[in-house]
Enzyme design. Sequence first.
Site, PDB file in Angstrom:
ATOM      1  N   CYS A   1      30.634  28.480  10.037  1.00  0.00           N
ATOM      2  CA  CYS A   1      29.261  28.293   9.549  1.00  0.00           C
ATOM      3  C   CYS A   1      28.404  27.586  10.569  1.00  0.00           C
ATOM      4  O   CYS A   1      28.700  26.471  10.998  1.00  0.00           O
ATOM      5  CB  CYS A   1      29.282  27.502   8.241  1.00  0.00           C
ATOM      6  SG  CYS A   1      27.617  27.168   7.593  1.00  0.00           S
TER       7      CYS A   1
ATOM      8  N   ARG B   1      25.702  24.017   9.261  1.00  0.00           N
ATOM      9  CA  ARG B   1      26.315  22.824   8.687  1.00  0.00           C
ATOM     10  C   ARG B   1      25.515  21.542   8.807  1.00  0.00           C
ATOM     11  O   ARG B   1      25.931  20.508   8.285  1.00  0.00           O
ATOM     12  CB  ARG B   1      27.714  22.628   9.299  1.00  0.00           C
ATOM     13  CG  ARG B   1      28.719  23.615   8.757  1.00  0.00           C
ATOM     14  CD  ARG B   1      30.080  23.407   9.396  1.00  0.00           C
ATOM     15  NE  ARG B   1      30.262  24.184  10.619  1.00  0.00           N
ATOM     16  CZ  ARG B   1      31.279  24.044  11.449  1.00  0.00           C
ATOM     17  NH1 ARG B   1      32.185  23.122  11.219  1.00  0.00           N
ATOM     18  NH2 ARG B   1      31.383  24.818  12.527  1.00  0.00           N
TER      19      ARG B   1
ATOM     20  N   TRP C   1      21.148  29.310   2.485  1.00  0.00           N
ATOM     21  CA  TRP C   1      20.116  30.342   2.600  1.00  0.00           C
ATOM     22  C   TRP C   1      20.516  31.270   3.736  1.00  0.00           C
ATOM     23  O   TRP C   1      21.419  30.978   4.519  1.00  0.00           O
ATOM     24  CB  TRP C   1      18.732  29.727   2.837  1.00  0.00           C
ATOM     25  CG  TRP C   1      18.677  28.716   3.935  1.00  0.00           C
ATOM     26  CD1 TRP C   1      18.752  28.954   5.283  1.00  0.00           C
ATOM     27  CD2 TRP C   1      18.550  27.289   3.779  1.00  0.00           C
ATOM     28  NE1 TRP C   1      18.684  27.774   5.966  1.00  0.00           N
ATOM     29  CE2 TRP C   1      18.544  26.741   5.079  1.00  0.00           C
ATOM     30  CE3 TRP C   1      18.412  26.429   2.684  1.00  0.00           C
ATOM     31  CZ2 TRP C   1      18.424  25.367   5.311  1.00  0.00           C
ATOM     32  CZ3 TRP C   1      18.293  25.076   2.921  1.00  0.00           C
ATOM     33  CH2 TRP C   1      18.294  24.548   4.220  1.00  0.00           C
TER      34      TRP C   1
ATOM     35  N   GLU D   1      22.020  37.968   9.682  1.00  0.00           N
ATOM     36  CA  GLU D   1      23.095  38.413   8.776  1.00  0.00           C
ATOM     37  C   GLU D   1      22.710  39.731   8.111  1.00  0.00           C
ATOM     38  O   GLU D   1      23.540  40.601   7.877  1.00  0.00           O
ATOM     39  CB  GLU D   1      23.349  37.363   7.682  1.00  0.00           C
ATOM     40  CG  GLU D   1      23.810  36.021   8.207  1.00  0.00           C
ATOM     41  CD  GLU D   1      24.103  35.078   7.051  1.00  0.00           C
ATOM     42  OE1 GLU D   1      23.199  34.291   6.701  1.00  0.00           O
ATOM     43  OE2 GLU D   1      25.214  35.146   6.492  1.00  0.00           O
TER      44      GLU D   1
HETATM   45  N1  ARG Z   1      26.988  37.124   5.861  1.00  0.00           N
HETATM   46  C1  ARG Z   1      26.972  37.173   4.437  1.00  0.00           C
HETATM   47  C2  ARG Z   1      25.922  38.176   3.971  1.00  0.00           C
HETATM   48  O1  ARG Z   1      25.241  38.742   4.764  1.00  0.00           O
HETATM   49  C3  ARG Z   1      26.676  35.809   3.820  1.00  0.00           C
HETATM   50  C4  ARG Z   1      27.550  34.668   4.294  1.00  0.00           C
HETATM   51  C5  ARG Z   1      26.959  33.297   3.993  1.00  0.00           C
HETATM   52  N2  ARG Z   1      25.677  33.134   4.645  1.00  0.00           N
HETATM   53  C6  ARG Z   1      24.878  32.057   4.520  1.00  0.00           C
HETATM   54  N3  ARG Z   1      23.738  32.079   5.155  1.00  0.00           N
HETATM   55  N4  ARG Z   1      25.204  31.036   3.771  1.00  0.00           N
HETATM   56  O2  ARG Z   1      25.729  38.399   2.803  1.00  0.00           O
END
Ligand code: ARG
Length: 370
Positions: free
Chosen positions: A72, A75, A245, A250
């Site tokens: 992560c 953090r 968030w 991602e």
């Molecule tokens: N990578 C994952 C997704 O695209 C989520 C993982 C957690 N991500 C976060 N920003 N807390 O759905």
Amino acid sequence: MPPPSLFTPAFTDPDQASDFIRQFHAEVPGAGDPVRRVEEVLDEIARTGTYRHTAEELAFGAKVAWRNSARCIGRLYWRSLVVRDLREVSAADDLAEECFEHLRLATNGGRIRPMITIFAPDRPGRPAPRIANSQLVRYAGYQDDDGRWTGDPAGGQLAARAAELGWKPAEGRFDVLPLLIQERPGEQPRWYELPDDTTLEVPLSHPEYAWFAGLGLRWYAVPAISDQTLEIGGIRYPAAPFNGWYMGTEIGARNLADADRYNLLAEVAERLELDTSSERTLWKDRALIELNRAVLHSYEVAGVTMTDHHTESERFLKHIAQEERLGRPTPADWSWIVPPVSGGVTPVFHRYYDPVDPATRPAFLAREPW
Ligand code: ARG
């Protein structure tokens, strides 16, 4: 029947328990001498096979599990995690209701709050309930006879399982999956459609290209992981969904771009009228950047919290420095920390990290199969 070990969670390990209690007392100001509490915990384990965390120990354990999450990048804010202590909740219907409430509270009208809801732990002879979904909100995927996907291939298995249980798939591109909750091992999961007011979504548009909105893309606001076991002081909490968030990449560089996910680069490149005749025109890279601009722009316009990979990289290095001043290492997995676009223009690329020890606790662990 699967082996009994899966049905009868083992007794809590007294060494793990006392290590954790000592860590709590060492780190939390005012917690005082651990000796009495360690004694109490060991006695409770000897009598009952396990023990009960105080509310403070539970909240501390959950926050440190986040702090220990080597993959992560977010953090820096580990202390601000909102902890919902719902250890008394273990019936499937109640779990579903409280997962909905988690989403409402975490969404907070778009100002996303990092949050964890902790349901009943495994106890000797009394395994905890499980959430089968990998995230509380996820899109279904459907594969046709020619192997072509509609929706998110990552939601293919769960969609099929839900359909078997009686869920009626809409066969759309962005169908929110129902929650599948299993109260006891060996029991069929029950399925629960998410109420509309639990799932804020953002329609995707581009700051310059008006046609982009016409692609009909969207994504949800809250990434809430629900398939990891929270382990604190030898106690396992298999149902403990948590969220932060999103970081734009991602969605823009993985969920919508990966060849085995929404696989949208060719479509975006075509709309951009890019020369796709050769890899060397970098059409994929250019389409990827525009997709990522659209994601960041859309969440901003919608008033939904999202971070970008440049900002988050800076924050992560700040987190490492802050931890170092407190005498703590920050184990990190380079291949997860470096963002999937523009790695080398973020500072997290240009260094190594403290090694990851798989025995570190408290931790979020891949859930063991039932
Ligand atoms: N990578 C994952 C997704 O695209 C989520 C993982 C957690 N991500 C976060 N920003 N807390 O759905």
